[in-house]
Design a protein around this motif. Structure first.
Motif, PDB file in Angstrom:
ATOM      1  N   TYR A  29      17.265  15.132 -31.237  1.00  0.00           N
ATOM      2  CA  TYR A  29      18.139  16.272 -30.981  1.00  0.00           C
ATOM      3  C   TYR A  29      17.409  17.488 -30.407  1.00  0.00           C
ATOM      4  O   TYR A  29      18.056  18.451 -29.992  1.00  0.00           O
ATOM      5  CB  TYR A  29      18.862  16.676 -32.260  1.00  0.00           C
ATOM      6  CG  TYR A  29      20.170  15.937 -32.479  1.00  0.00           C
ATOM      7  CD1 TYR A  29      21.184  16.013 -31.541  1.00  0.00           C
ATOM      8  CD2 TYR A  29      20.385  15.174 -33.628  1.00  0.00           C
ATOM      9  CE1 TYR A  29      22.389  15.352 -31.727  1.00  0.00           C
ATOM     10  CE2 TYR A  29      21.584  14.499 -33.818  1.00  0.00           C
ATOM     11  CZ  TYR A  29      22.577  14.594 -32.866  1.00  0.00           C
ATOM     12  OH  TYR A  29      23.770  13.939 -33.050  1.00  0.00           O
ATOM     13  N   HIS A  52      27.945  12.262 -29.066  1.00  0.00           N
ATOM     14  CA  HIS A  52      26.602  12.804 -29.309  1.00  0.00           C
ATOM     15  C   HIS A  52      26.525  13.508 -30.666  1.00  0.00           C
ATOM     16  O   HIS A  52      25.598  13.285 -31.445  1.00  0.00           O
ATOM     17  CB  HIS A  52      26.254  13.785 -28.192  1.00  0.00           C
ATOM     18  CG  HIS A  52      24.929  14.459 -28.346  1.00  0.00           C
ATOM     19  ND1 HIS A  52      23.756  13.922 -27.869  1.00  0.00           N
ATOM     20  CD2 HIS A  52      24.588  15.637 -28.934  1.00  0.00           C
ATOM     21  CE1 HIS A  52      22.746  14.744 -28.150  1.00  0.00           C
ATOM     22  NE2 HIS A  52      23.237  15.784 -28.797  1.00  0.00           N
ATOM     23  N   LYS A 107      31.876  12.315 -24.343  1.00  0.00           N
ATOM     24  CA  LYS A 107      30.425  12.097 -24.451  1.00  0.00           C
ATOM     25  C   LYS A 107      29.806  13.037 -25.483  1.00  0.00           C
ATOM     26  O   LYS A 107      28.976  12.629 -26.303  1.00  0.00           O
ATOM     27  CB  LYS A 107      29.770  12.298 -23.090  1.00  0.00           C
ATOM     28  CG  LYS A 107      28.262  12.066 -23.084  1.00  0.00           C
ATOM     29  CD  LYS A 107      27.685  12.271 -21.690  1.00  0.00           C
ATOM     30  CE  LYS A 107      26.171  12.061 -21.701  1.00  0.00           C
ATOM     31  NZ  LYS A 107      25.583  12.288 -20.349  1.00  0.00           N
ATOM     32  N   TRP A 143      23.477  15.877 -23.415  1.00  0.00           N
ATOM     33  CA  TRP A 143      24.870  15.837 -23.001  1.00  0.00           C
ATOM     34  C   TRP A 143      25.186  16.827 -21.898  1.00  0.00           C
ATOM     35  O   TRP A 143      26.294  17.259 -21.708  1.00  0.00           O
ATOM     36  CB  TRP A 143      25.813  15.998 -24.170  1.00  0.00           C
ATOM     37  CG  TRP A 143      25.431  16.967 -25.234  1.00  0.00           C
ATOM     38  CD1 TRP A 143      24.516  16.787 -26.213  1.00  0.00           C
ATOM     39  CD2 TRP A 143      25.985  18.263 -25.460  1.00  0.00           C
ATOM     40  NE1 TRP A 143      24.470  17.876 -27.026  1.00  0.00           N
ATOM     41  CE2 TRP A 143      25.358  18.791 -26.594  1.00  0.00           C
ATOM     42  CE3 TRP A 143      26.960  19.005 -24.823  1.00  0.00           C
ATOM     43  CZ2 TRP A 143      25.671  20.046 -27.098  1.00  0.00           C
ATOM     44  CZ3 TRP A 143      27.269  20.249 -25.325  1.00  0.00           C
ATOM     45  CH2 TRP A 143      26.624  20.764 -26.461  1.00  0.00           C
TER      46      TRP A 143
END
Length: 214
Positions: free
Chosen positions: A187, A154, A150, A192
């Motif tokens: 961002y 990302h 993941k 995450w």
């Protein structure tokens, strides 16, 4: 070795780079119409905001990354130094971008140059993370393989979108700038799961003898 010194040094470079951005905005000369001159500085304001968001988002994600990276070796130190070299360089393409929009010429080249630097920065972010995570080399043992994949996805978003925006800049520079802004707004809130990372206190991987010094 542990990550403390790397993080402290990195924070210093981020702080200096983000502060240098304001130096590109010059005070209007005396004897001019102050109101008009201040309004005419809008390209500098725009470039400042974009780069401030960029550096701020990169710093937040750098911090988030080192919630999971619990030790460093020589290679990670070198990758981080190269990454910071580009962060420190960012005020220059910011000034180039602002000047191009001030003059009303060469905006596509300036925006593509700016986007190219962001793309390379994103590549180094990915290189740092993937090096640290490969085979759980330098990361905490709490991370599962699913979480690592993941995080990989990302981080891959950044250089991929920056590269696309760089090409777009050669045709529609304004659209490229909008993409830069939107990506870094995304961002600003890492998605995450670093918030759920356990404290390093008591994590046996922090003081592991498996660290590589070179």
């Amino acid at each position: 070795m542990e990550t403390t010194r790397l993080e402290a040094f990195s924070d210093g470079v981020f702080a200096i780079a983000i502060t240098l951005l304001i130096l590109e905005i010059k005070v209007p000369p005396p004897g001019t119409a102050l109101g008009a001159e201040l309004l005419g500085l809008w390209p500098s304001y725009l470039a400042y905001v974009v780069s401030f968001l960029v550096i701020g988002a990169i710093w937040i994600n750098h911090h988030a990354m080192f919630k999971h990276i619990v030790r460093v070796d020589g290679m990670l130190l070198r990758l981080n130094v190269l990454h910071l070299m580009l962060i420190a360089f960012l005020p220059f393409p910011t000034a180039v971008l602002a000047e191009a929009f001030h003059r009303g010429t060469d905006e596509p080249i300036a925006a593509a140059f700016y986007g190219g630097i962001l793309t390379v920065i994103g590549i180094f972010v990915n290189a740092m993370w993937r090096y640290a995570a490969r085979g759980n080399r330098l990361i905490s043992t709490h991370l599962t393989a699913t979480k690592i994949r993941k995080i990989n996805r990302h981080f891959l978003i950044g250089p991929s979108v920056y590269a696309i925006a760089t090409v777009v800049a050669l045709v529609v520079p304004w659209l490229a700038l909008l993409i830069f802004v939107l990506l870094n707004v995304f961002y600003l809130w890492p998605r995450w799961g670093h918030e759920s990372a356990p404290s390093r206190i008591g994590d046996p991987t922090v003081s592991s003898d498996r660290s590589e010094n070179d």
